[in-house]
Design an enzyme around this catalytic site. Structure first.
Site, short mmCIF file in Angstrom:
data_model
loop_
_atom_site.label_atom_id
_atom_site.label_comp_id
_atom_site.label_asym_id
_atom_site.label_seq_id
_atom_site.Cartn_x
_atom_site.Cartn_y
_atom_site.Cartn_z
N GLU A 73 -16.18 2.63 1.33
CA GLU A 73 -15.82 3.59 2.55
C GLU A 73 -16.51 4.67 3.23
OE1 GLU A 73 -12.01 4.50 0.59
OE2 GLU A 73 -12.45 6.41 0.45
N HIS A 121 -6.18 4.19 -6.26
CA HIS A 121 -7.18 5.03 -5.42
C HIS A 121 -7.08 6.48 -5.91
CE1 HIS A 121 -9.69 2.06 -2.89
NE2 HIS A 121 -9.05 1.50 -3.88
N GLU A 122 -8.06 7.32 -5.95
CA GLU A 122 -8.13 8.68 -6.26
C GLU A 122 -7.22 8.56 -7.43
OE1 GLU A 122 -6.65 7.64 -3.08
OE2 GLU A 122 -8.91 7.78 -2.44
N HIS A 149 1.10 -1.30 -0.23
CA HIS A 149 0.10 0.11 0.17
C HIS A 149 0.88 1.18 0.04
CE1 HIS A 149 -2.74 2.91 1.94
NE2 HIS A 149 -3.24 2.54 0.64
N HIS A 150 0.95 2.13 -1.03
CA HIS A 150 1.43 3.43 -1.17
C HIS A 150 0.49 4.68 -1.06
CE1 HIS A 150 4.85 1.01 -3.27
NE2 HIS A 150 4.59 0.73 -2.00
N GLU A 151 0.09 5.08 -0.05
CA GLU A 151 -0.54 6.20 0.03
C GLU A 151 0.43 7.53 -0.10
OE1 GLU A 151 -3.95 7.32 0.71
OE2 GLU A 151 -2.95 8.97 -0.42
N GLU A 206 -10.26 2.74 -8.07
CA GLU A 206 -11.42 3.45 -7.48
C GLU A 206 -12.02 4.71 -8.58
OE1 GLU A 206 -10.75 6.14 -4.24
OE2 GLU A 206 -12.27 5.17 -2.78
C1 NOJ Z 1 -8.56 6.59 0.42
C2 NOJ Z 1 -8.67 5.36 -0.29
O1 NOJ Z 1 -9.95 5.22 -1.13
C3 NOJ Z 1 -8.76 4.50 0.76
O2 NOJ Z 1 -9.10 2.97 0.37
C4 NOJ Z 1 -7.72 4.10 1.85
O3 NOJ Z 1 -7.84 3.42 2.82
C5 NOJ Z 1 -7.48 5.78 2.32
N1 NOJ Z 1 -7.21 6.65 1.32
C6 NOJ Z 1 -5.80 5.60 3.00
O4 NOJ Z 1 -4.87 5.56 1.99
CA CA Z 2 -11.15 7.08 -1.89
#
Ligand code: NOJ
Ligand code: CA
Length: 672
Positions: A472, A447-448, A377-379, A466
């Site tokens: 969520e 995501h985003e 996971h890379h936020e 996403e």
């Molecule tokens: C938004 C993402 O849609 C979600 O899946 C994720 O848990 C959070 N950001 C944190 O990265």
């Molecule tokens: Ca999101």
């Protein structure tokens, strides 16, 4: 894209300027089934196109053109140098998808234009007519008078016939996480694509784009009532597209069908993308996954270390055990790395250093032993400058640990400030990520993201994304109403796979424990607006090659309905849409090997749908394992009530699917 079965491209005719009568300026191509046509016309030197479906006008003559920052617009004063019409028919195979085998059958018109005066610049237009829609794109060919350029907009118009019913979300330069509106087109003044419409004679239209690879995302604005015009997402300084000749724009697409289900079956977007650049796709595998994730959204766990940290070594191992025991192939662990305390700040995240209470090596080894794929996971928090510094090392580390999938995230304003998620700056970044990830054999769940435009054909490691108001939102906002997931397949879903993350079993969060608010959207009335059976149905309906079972293992453990998720196969061979109306209901079946899975769901209205099982192999007997709403189920008052039934069925069986208000039904057909 392994096997090209056959290709036939026949050049039908070439008109030189002098080959046809001197004032001939009308050119049309029709779909192979002759139902659809797209035509080009030069009107006083200005380029126009129009679209008909069964001889009825869908798009009235609409203008085409490109506008530049420094140069004059390429939008008028043209003559046609020549034009070509060709037929193309082939089929191609993809590593994964709703359908592994795809027919690519169309007629194409290319019009070569030149300005009659001044710099005599060149512009080419491509038009294609398929049975499931039409498309066009611009080309600025290599030429003496255009080198590098900055585009300030497109003059592309869509003059839609009538004032059709329209399903849409507001245009936004940064997010698609919105609820759909259903209004007339005139009220849908500025929209994101795909935007879906239903006009006279039940004609369903969806406008979108394909092959968005190095360009700005397109929104559609009614500058004049009833006429959408392309409005491109800008760079920070207001430029729209930076490019150089030769350049082709993304395809502007118009999917067409006389029923809603037809839109969902369309392969237009995929067909308009380039073939795969990845030769060996053996490492690219669809799968189901769970996560250390929902707890954070519910506010019972945190992404950052502390007493409620979700991503501990122990918790990860427990999740791996659960996945291994239940035929779940993957696990995403959010909060595994350093930086979550500073989410939103510049340079917050470290994408290679594990959190203090998380032993990444040990967890990766444990996952390998148990045959469960860890999903990295890379936020990024939107910090592109920082992420691009880490990317290579982070993918190398994943590769070394046997991690072949990464979920990326861009939750937050983009750094550098002023850039937008949907502008060319980010389109380039997303593309860079896909290509680099491919070299490290990494599949992606973004995501985003930028919206899906079929890039998965060229880069099949681009699995899912996403770009939708997903599950969520049910954890920390007023949530998604029952009609939402019945709108997605006919709108956002037309672009490509959706990581909606279905599968909430504890619909009212009664088993969640103490929840701490962490999100300003949280109005303390959260729940999932659905019955339990509908959650299962959404596994089939909302197509995603990485399909998440989003609830906590404790809510699945020992639950009889979880068997459907355990049995579900995310690696689909073939799909059919048996019925549907936008925002109301849908029934989808998907085949994986010998098994079929059916998902059927409804909006706020209870209904019974009759479906013929003629998709099953004729003459074969099947056991149908049915997961359905109980007689008294209702998304508002009794969401948890479900039944499991077994039935012997065959291809001539007609089933009645009883769906509760906000309900659904899921069926697994096992060949005997
Ligand atoms: C938004 C993402 O849609 C979600 O899946 C994720 O848990 C959070 N950001 C944190 O990265
Ligand atoms: Ca999101």
């Amino acid at each position: 894209m392994k096997t090209i079965m056959y290709i036939s491209t026949v050049l039908l005719c070439v008109w030189g300027l002098f080959a046809c009568s001197a004032d001939k300026t009308e050119y049309t191509v029709t779909s192979p089934d002759k139902q659809l046509a797209i035509g080009f016309d030069l009107n006083s030197g200005k380029p126009f196109y129009h679209v008909t479906f069964r001889k009825d006008t869908v798009i009235y003559p609409s203008q085409l053109g490109l506008m530049f920052k420094e140069a004059a617009a390429l939008s008028g004063g043209f003559k046609v140098l020549k034009s070509e019409i060709a037929q193309h028919h082939s089929s191609w195979e993809q590593a994964w998808g709703e359908n592994k085998l795809i027919q690519d059958h169309y007629q194409e018109l290319v019009v070569y234009l030149q300005e009659e005066a001044g710099q005599q610049r060149l512009m080419n237009l491509y038009f294609r007519a398929y049975n499931d829609g039409v498309a066009f794109r611009y080309e600025i060919p290599r030429q003496a008078n255009i080198d590098n350029f900055v585009m300030m907009d497109e003059l592309t118009q869509f003059d839609v016939n009538g004032n059709p019913d329209t399903w849409w979300i507001w245009a936004d330069y940064n997010t698609y996480e919105k609820l759909y509106q259903h209004t007339t087109m005139e009220e849908a003044t500025w929209v994101a694509t795909p935007v879906t419409m239903k006009g006279d004679k039940n004609v369903h239209i969806s406008i979108h784009e394909a092959a968005l690879t190095d360009y700005a995302g397109m929104t559609l604005k009614q500058k004049e009532t009833g006429v959408y015009e392309a409005e491109l997402v800008p760079w920070a300084n207001g430029d729209k597209v930076r490019g150089s000749a030769p350049m082709k724009t993304p395809w502007r697409t118009i999917q067409l069908s006389d029923n809603a289900a037809g839109l969902v079956q369309s392969n237009l977007i995929l067909n308009l993308n380039e073939p795969s650049r990845i030769d060996d796709t053996s490492w690219i595998q669809p799968m189901k996954y769970i996560g250390i994730w929902w707890g954070m959204h519910l506010g019972t766990e945190t992404w950052y270390p502390g007493p409620r940290h979700g991503a501990t070594t122990e918790n990860a191992k427990a999740h791996i055990d659960f996945a291994a025991a239940n035929n779940i192939e993957g696990l995403v662990i959010e909060g595994w790395n350093d930086g979550w305390e500073n989410w939103g700040a510049k340079d917050a995240f470290d994408h290679v250093t594990p959190a203090i209470d998380f032993d990444l090596k040990k967890v990766a080894e444990y996952a390998r032993e148990k045959g469960v794929m860890l999903i990295g996971h890379h936020e990024t928090g939107g910090d592109i400058e920082s992420y691009e510094k880490y990317m290579e090392a982070a993918y190398q580390m994943c590769h070394d640990l046997g991690i072949h999938a990464v979920k990326t995230g861009y939750a937050g304003g983009i750094y550098p400030r002023g850039e937008h998620h949907h502008g060319q700056f980010m389109v380039r970044h997303y593309r860079k990520v896909v290509e680099l990830a491919a070299t490290y054999q990494i599949m992606l769940d973004v995501h985003e993201p930028i919206k899906p435009t079929g890039i998965r054909r060229t880069w099949p490691n681009m699995m899912t994304r996403e770009g939708v108001r997903g599950m969520e939102w049910n954890a920390w906002s007023d949530g998604n109403p029952p009609s939402h997931t019945l709108t997605i397949p006919f709108t956002r879903g037309l672009g490509g796979p959706t990581d909606y993350t279905p599968g909430t079993f504890d619909l009212l969060y009664q088993n969640a424990g103490e929840r701490v608010k962490w999100n300003t959207e949280d109005i303390s009335m959260t729940r999932t607006h659905s019955t339990l059976a509908k959650q299962l149905a959404n596994f089939v309906i909302l197509y995603s090659p990485l399909q998440m079972a989003s609830d906590l293992p404790k809510n699945y453990e020992g639950h009889p309905a979880f068997q459907f998720i355990a049995d579900f196969n995310a690696d689909t061979d073939e799909s059919r849409v048996l019925n549907g109306e936008v925002g109301e209901y849908i029934t989808v079946v998907r085949r994986s090997g010998d098994e079929w899975f059916l998902g059927s769901a409804t909006n706020e209205e209870a209904r019974t749908l009759k479906v013929e099982l003629n998709f099953l192999e004729p003459g074969a007997g099947y056991l149908a394992q049915v997961y359905m709403d109980a007689e008294d189920a209702d998304w508002q008052t009794n969401p948890q009530a479900y039944l499991i039934r077994e039935k012997e069925v065959a291809s001539d069986t007609v089933l009645e699917l009883k769906l509760a208000a906000g309900g659904g039904q899921a069926i697994r057909f096992v060949k005997k």
